[in-house]
Design a protein around this motif. Structure first.
Motif, PDB file in Angstrom:
ATOM      1  N   UNK A   1     -10.467  -6.040 -18.429  1.00  0.00           N
ATOM      2  CA  UNK A   1     -10.550  -4.667 -17.951  1.00  0.00           C
ATOM      3  C   UNK A   1     -10.847  -4.641 -16.443  1.00  0.00           C
ATOM      4  N   UNK A   2     -10.665  -3.480 -15.806  1.00  0.00           N
ATOM      5  CA  UNK A   2     -10.826  -3.409 -14.345  1.00  0.00           C
ATOM      6  C   UNK A   2     -12.219  -3.816 -13.864  1.00  0.00           C
ATOM      7  N   UNK A   3     -13.248  -3.545 -14.661  1.00  0.00           N
ATOM      8  CA  UNK A   3     -14.595  -3.942 -14.233  1.00  0.00           C
ATOM      9  C   UNK A   3     -14.720  -5.462 -14.179  1.00  0.00           C
TER      10      UNK A   3
ATOM     11  N   UNK B   1      -0.506   9.401  -5.555  1.00  0.00           N
ATOM     12  CA  UNK B   1       0.007   9.961  -6.812  1.00  0.00           C
ATOM     13  C   UNK B   1      -0.808   9.437  -7.996  1.00  0.00           C
ATOM     14  N   UNK B   2      -1.243   8.210  -7.893  1.00  0.00           N
ATOM     15  CA  UNK B   2      -1.986   7.577  -8.983  1.00  0.00           C
ATOM     16  C   UNK B   2      -3.448   8.057  -9.022  1.00  0.00           C
ATOM     17  N   UNK B   3      -4.085   8.122  -7.836  1.00  0.00           N
ATOM     18  CA  UNK B   3      -5.520   8.443  -7.843  1.00  0.00           C
ATOM     19  C   UNK B   3      -5.776   9.909  -8.188  1.00  0.00           C
ATOM     20  N   UNK B   4      -4.837  10.762  -7.841  1.00  0.00           N
ATOM     21  CA  UNK B   4      -5.002  12.183  -8.151  1.00  0.00           C
ATOM     22  C   UNK B   4      -5.213  12.360  -9.656  1.00  0.00           C
ATOM     23  N   UNK B   5      -4.527  11.526 -10.436  1.00  0.00           N
ATOM     24  CA  UNK B   5      -4.588  11.671 -11.891  1.00  0.00           C
ATOM     25  C   UNK B   5      -5.619  10.761 -12.553  1.00  0.00           C
TER      26      UNK B   5
ATOM     27  N   UNK C   1     -12.892   3.692 -14.128  1.00  0.00           N
ATOM     28  CA  UNK C   1     -12.132   2.560 -14.683  1.00  0.00           C
ATOM     29  C   UNK C   1     -10.637   2.704 -14.360  1.00  0.00           C
ATOM     30  N   UNK C   2     -10.167   3.916 -14.537  1.00  0.00           N
ATOM     31  CA  UNK C   2      -8.761   4.224 -14.287  1.00  0.00           C
ATOM     32  C   UNK C   2      -8.445   4.135 -12.788  1.00  0.00           C
ATOM     33  N   UNK C   3      -9.388   4.610 -11.973  1.00  0.00           N
ATOM     34  CA  UNK C   3      -9.210   4.553 -10.519  1.00  0.00           C
ATOM     35  C   UNK C   3      -9.132   3.094 -10.045  1.00  0.00           C
ATOM     36  N   UNK C   4     -10.023   2.257 -10.548  1.00  0.00           N
ATOM     37  CA  UNK C   4     -10.015   0.840 -10.166  1.00  0.00           C
ATOM     38  C   UNK C   4      -8.705   0.183 -10.606  1.00  0.00           C
ATOM     39  N   UNK C   5      -8.227   0.540 -11.793  1.00  0.00           N
ATOM     40  CA  UNK C   5      -6.965  -0.031 -12.277  1.00  0.00           C
ATOM     41  C   UNK C   5      -5.831   0.320 -11.316  1.00  0.00           C
TER      42      UNK C   5
ATOM     43  N   UNK D   1      -1.802  -1.298  -7.553  1.00  0.00           N
ATOM     44  CA  UNK D   1      -0.958  -0.716  -6.503  1.00  0.00           C
ATOM     45  C   UNK D   1      -1.487  -1.088  -5.114  1.00  0.00           C
ATOM     46  N   UNK D   2      -2.777  -1.449  -5.058  1.00  0.00           N
ATOM     47  CA  UNK D   2      -3.431  -1.652  -3.767  1.00  0.00           C
ATOM     48  C   UNK D   2      -2.965  -2.896  -3.025  1.00  0.00           C
TER      49      UNK D   2
END
Ligand code: GUN
Ligand code: ZN
Length: 430
Positions: free
Chosen positions: A346-348, A392-396, A401-405, A410-411
């Motif tokens: 997982x992202x963490x 587009x990704x971070x807005x949603x 967890x989702x933000x880190x993913x 994409x980063x």
């Protein structure tokens, strides 16, 4: 005191160990307070204590403050040969790597590459790393100087090789011992730089050289040991031929007293259970370099087996077999390699491996790797809207967890707006 505001995310413990929750802290409207290069406190801006007062820099809610990344394995002299394609490890070394490294006999070349590399690492968000030089003492000295001048927290070492490579990259065991010792004496007590005794890997060192490397370690127990292990199947078979009396590859390093909690071995893709158990017993660490393992076709690391045996693992770019210094790529490739093995990270967990986990591997976690009071202020300001795709990704993004993913997959360097080491801005995006 300077107070930096924005979203704040930091790992605080090992997310691979269940029951140690929470393994991270996140403040959507957060702050990091810094004084004399150290973190005084972090938390929620609205509920901060009255003692948190001073100049405030607000990066806004489109920014994420997070610890600087730690690259546990890369080769300074190999930046200019990234993407040298076609061969597996042993051919790749012969065909591209050794000729490239020979150029570091020229100090001006070392200066140019060193000056570029450390700034490039900081620009990508890497604030600390463990780094191979070449066999050249002067080039290694220059890498130390360039790391210092860029403000990079480096653990650097002169490569030791006395066999199985072209003549121009060999140095006799005694000369290599003396050159390494001179560098330890010069740089060993530096506040932010450290020395790593660096035999390249078992095949390029004679028993005498490994013995002298072990002697250096005895004389300077505070020094790290940095090498490679079990990256490629042909390499492993070769080590068995060269060291027929050793029980296995890890056993070679152990025999010469090169294995303790300051030892970092890159790769470990094909380690046996016995080798993993010995590494765990000695406290030795593994630098996992997924990008390089894919590029050279070396194999897929059994990460979970190492972690469950108690071996600490961090992420490495392994430039120049790795194709980018970006820690985002290291996290993404780590994820993909484990996916293929059937193990979902997982992202963490990924963020931990690239920050606090890496700092633990390098025994730097008393000073770096997470945003916690008392640690040095090594942190990044990430721009969550750095590219149209990321925006587009971070807005949603529904959760941290989702933000880190989103950031992991994409980063890249465009995300890193500012890099601080010990509270000093050492890189800024232009
Ligand atoms: N094993 C010995 N030397 C090297 C090197 O330069 N790169 C990689 N990836 N593996 C090695
Ligand atoms: Zn390497």
């Amino acid at each position: 005191m300077i107070i930096y505001r924005g979203r704040v995310f930091t790992p605080v413990s090992d997310p691979f160990v269940s029951g140690e929750q929470p393994a991270w802290a996140y403040f959507r409207g957060g702050y990091v307070a810094v004084e004399r290069g150290k973190i005084v406190s972090i938390g929620d801006w609205k509920t901060r204590s009255e003692r948190i007062a001073g100049e405030t820099v607000d990066f806004g809610s489109e920014s994420l403050l997070t610890p600087g990344f730690v690259d546990t394995h890369l080769h300074a002299p190999q930046v200019e040969m990234i993407g040298s394609f076609g061969g597996h490890l042993l051919e790749w070394l012969e065909r591209y790597t050794f000729p490239t490294e020979s150029r570091f006999a020229d100090p001006e070349h070392a200066r140019r590459v060193g000056s570029f590399l450390f700034r490039e690492l900081l620009r990508n968000g890497t604030t600390a790393g463990m780094i191979f030089s070449t066999i050249h003492q002067e080039a290694t000295d220059i890498f130390f100087e360039e790391a210092e001048s860029a403000g990079f927290r480096g653990i650097i070492g002169k490569t030791m090789m006395d066999r199985n490579a072209p003549e121009y990259l060999l140095e006799d065991a005694e000369a290599s011992y003396r050159g390494s010792k001179a560098l330890i004496e010069k740089w060993g007590k530096h506040p932010t730089l450290r020395y790593a005794i660096t035999p390249r890997f078992a095949p390029t060192s004679s028993p005498r050289q490994l013995e002298l490397a072990g002697q250096l370690k005895k004389e300077h127990p505070e020094c790290y040991v940095h090498s490679h292990v079990s990256e490629n199947k042909a390499e492993v078979a070769w080590v068995h031929e060269l060291f027929p009396d050793a029980p296995h590859y890890v056993g070679v390093y152990d025999h010469y007293g090169l294995l303790d909690s300051r030892t970092v071995l890159a790769h470990g893709v094909h380690l046996t259970d016995d080798e993993i158990a010995l590494l765990a017993k000695r406290g030795g660490r593994v630098a996992h370099c997924p990008n390089s393992n894919l590029f050279l076709g070396s194999g897929l690391l059994p990460l979970r087996r190492l972690l469950e045996a108690g071996v600490l693992v961090g992420l490495g770019s392994d430039i120049g077999a790795g194709t980018t210094p970006s820690p985002f790529n290291a996290m993404a490739d780590c994820y993909k390699v484990q996916q293929v093995r059937g193990d979902v990270l997982n992202p963490f967990q990924l963020w931990y491996l690239a920050t606090l986990g890496g700092a633990r591997v390098l025994s730097l976690d008393d000073r770096a790797g997470s945003l916690e009071p008392g640690k040095d202020a090594d942190f990044l300001v990430l721009d969550l809207q750095a590219t149209p795709m990321l925006e587009a990704r971070t807005v949603h993004a529904e959760s941290i967890e989702d933000l880190l993913a989103g950031l992991i997959f994409i980063g890249d360097d465009r995300v890193v707006r500012k890099t601080f080491v010990q509270g000093r801005e050492v890189s800024r995006r232009i």
